[in-house]
Design a protein around this motif. Structure first.
Motif, PDB file in Angstrom:
ATOM      1  N   VAL A   1      33.477 -40.161 -19.618  1.00 20.36           N
ATOM      2  CA  VAL A   1      32.583 -39.605 -19.435  1.00 20.36           C
ATOM      3  C   VAL A   1      32.136 -38.613 -20.426  1.00 20.36           C
ATOM      4  CG1 VAL A   1      31.812 -37.247 -17.826  1.00 20.36           C
ATOM      5  CG2 VAL A   1      33.519 -38.626 -16.734  1.00 20.36           C
ATOM      6  N   ARG A   2      31.032 -37.998 -20.688  1.00 19.27           N
ATOM      7  CA  ARG A   2      30.408 -37.136 -21.556  1.00 19.27           C
ATOM      8  C   ARG A   2      29.471 -36.215 -21.042  1.00 19.27           C
ATOM      9  NH1 ARG A   2      29.624 -40.837 -26.821  1.00 19.27           N
ATOM     10  NH2 ARG A   2      31.712 -41.287 -26.873  1.00 19.27           N
ATOM     11  N   TRP A   3      29.457 -34.704 -22.025  1.00 17.01           N
ATOM     12  CA  TRP A   3      28.880 -33.812 -21.620  1.00 17.01           C
ATOM     13  C   TRP A   3      27.661 -33.629 -23.043  1.00 17.01           C
ATOM     14  CZ3 TRP A   3      30.215 -31.670 -16.717  1.00 17.01           C
ATOM     15  CH2 TRP A   3      31.201 -31.284 -16.203  1.00 17.01           C
ATOM     16  N   LEU A   4      26.917 -32.804 -22.285  1.00 16.09           N
ATOM     17  CA  LEU A   4      25.374 -32.276 -22.655  1.00 16.09           C
ATOM     18  C   LEU A   4      24.970 -31.462 -22.931  1.00 16.09           C
ATOM     19  CD1 LEU A   4      24.020 -33.368 -25.698  1.00 16.09           C
ATOM     20  CD2 LEU A   4      21.603 -34.670 -24.654  1.00 16.09           C
ATOM     21  N   PRO A   5      24.458 -30.522 -23.420  1.00 18.32           N
ATOM     22  CA  PRO A   5      24.365 -28.890 -23.158  1.00 18.32           C
ATOM     23  C   PRO A   5      22.858 -29.367 -23.423  1.00 18.32           C
ATOM     24  CG  PRO A   5      25.966 -28.262 -24.805  1.00 18.32           C
ATOM     25  CD  PRO A   5      26.301 -30.202 -24.582  1.00 18.32           C
ATOM     26  N   ARG A   6      22.196 -29.071 -22.637  1.00 26.13           N
ATOM     27  CA  ARG A   6      20.738 -28.710 -22.194  1.00 26.13           C
ATOM     28  C   ARG A   6      19.934 -28.114 -24.176  1.00 26.13           C
ATOM     29  NH1 ARG A   6      18.760 -30.310 -18.059  1.00 26.13           N
ATOM     30  NH2 ARG A   6      20.222 -28.943 -16.673  1.00 26.13           N
ATOM     31  N   ARG A   7      20.383 -27.550 -24.165  1.00 25.79           N
ATOM     32  CA  ARG A   7      19.063 -27.140 -25.431  1.00 25.79           C
ATOM     33  C   ARG A   7      19.824 -28.596 -26.897  1.00 25.79           C
ATOM     34  NH1 ARG A   7      24.509 -26.457 -27.675  1.00 25.79           N
ATOM     35  NH2 ARG A   7      25.946 -25.087 -27.330  1.00 25.79           N
ATOM     36  N   ARG A   8      20.470 -29.448 -26.680  1.00 26.54           N
ATOM     37  CA  ARG A   8      20.635 -30.201 -27.815  1.00 26.54           C
ATOM     38  C   ARG A   8      20.001 -31.594 -27.255  1.00 26.54           C
ATOM     39  NH1 ARG A   8      27.324 -31.220 -29.167  1.00 26.54           N
ATOM     40  NH2 ARG A   8      26.384 -32.375 -30.681  1.00 26.54           N
ATOM     41  N   ALA A   9      19.746 -31.340 -26.092  1.00 25.07           N
ATOM     42  CA  ALA A   9      18.581 -32.547 -25.967  1.00 25.07           C
ATOM     43  C   ALA A   9      16.623 -31.844 -25.887  1.00 25.07           C
ATOM     44  CB  ALA A   9      19.142 -32.769 -24.243  1.00 25.07           C
ATOM     45  N   SER A  10      17.097 -30.763 -26.243  1.00 26.20           N
ATOM     46  CA  SER A  10      15.805 -30.569 -26.432  1.00 26.20           C
ATOM     47  C   SER A  10      14.291 -31.825 -26.530  1.00 26.20           C
ATOM     48  CB  SER A  10      15.492 -29.461 -26.932  1.00 26.20           C
ATOM     49  OG  SER A  10      15.127 -28.394 -26.500  1.00 26.20           O
ATOM     50  N   ASP A  11      14.779 -32.916 -27.952  1.00 27.60           N
ATOM     51  CA  ASP A  11      14.030 -33.410 -29.145  1.00 27.60           C
ATOM     52  C   ASP A  11      13.745 -35.085 -28.031  1.00 27.60           C
ATOM     53  OD1 ASP A  11      16.359 -34.056 -29.654  1.00 27.60           O
ATOM     54  OD2 ASP A  11      15.596 -33.569 -31.852  1.00 27.60           O
TER      55      ASP A  11
END
Length: 148
Positions: free
Chosen positions: A76-86
């Motif tokens: 399991v991994r977590w990605l804060p949405r702000r790091r997915a913008s591009d």
């Protein structure tokens, strides 16, 4: 990819201080499902794209990830949405199975499940598999992530 799911989930309600709910059978069923896949040599990876600060539901997911998902054998991994913008991501939650099948999950605004759809269309599978890999590469391993 949502910040809330299934608002009537008795496990979530109990976590919030509502009536008690015994998660034993739910976790045993999930562990059996994932354990069976792992026994066949499959790798099960779950990436969660989340807003920060996290919502109560995401905090709940985080709190049960060790006993539900990690104990079952998932990565399991977590990605804060702000790091997915591009990143180019599908508009709905999805699972990719064996790089040949995609399951989309549809939800109402409050997180209530509305159904799902399966597709084996090669272009859709390729898009979703590439999106997942991009998320996975950026996401933070569960043991290293702390919700904001």
């Amino acid at each position: 990819m949502r910040d809330a799911y299934v608002p009537g989930d008795p496990s979530f309600i109990a976590w919030q201080g509502g009536p008690p709910y015994d998660r034993t059978q739910r976790e045993a069923d999930w562990h059996a499902l994932i354990g069976g896949a792992r026994a066949r040599g499959l790798v099960v990876r779950r990436a969660r794209i989340i807003s920060e600060p996290v919502t109560p539901y995401i905090r709940f997911e985080y709190d049960v990830t060790d006993s539900m998902n990690i104990a079952a054998g998932e990565q399991v991994r977590w990605l804060p949405r702000r790091r997915a913008s591009d990143l180019a991501l599908p508009g709905n939650d999805f699972w990719v199975f064996d790089d040949r099948l995609v399951r989309f999950g549809y939800f109402a605004g409050d997180g209530t499940g509305l159904g799902h759809e399966m597709t084996d269309e090669p272009a859709v599978v390729k898009l979703c598999a590439a999106a997942f890999e991009a998320v996975w590469e950026r996401a933070i391993d569960h043991q290293d992530y702390r919700p904001a």
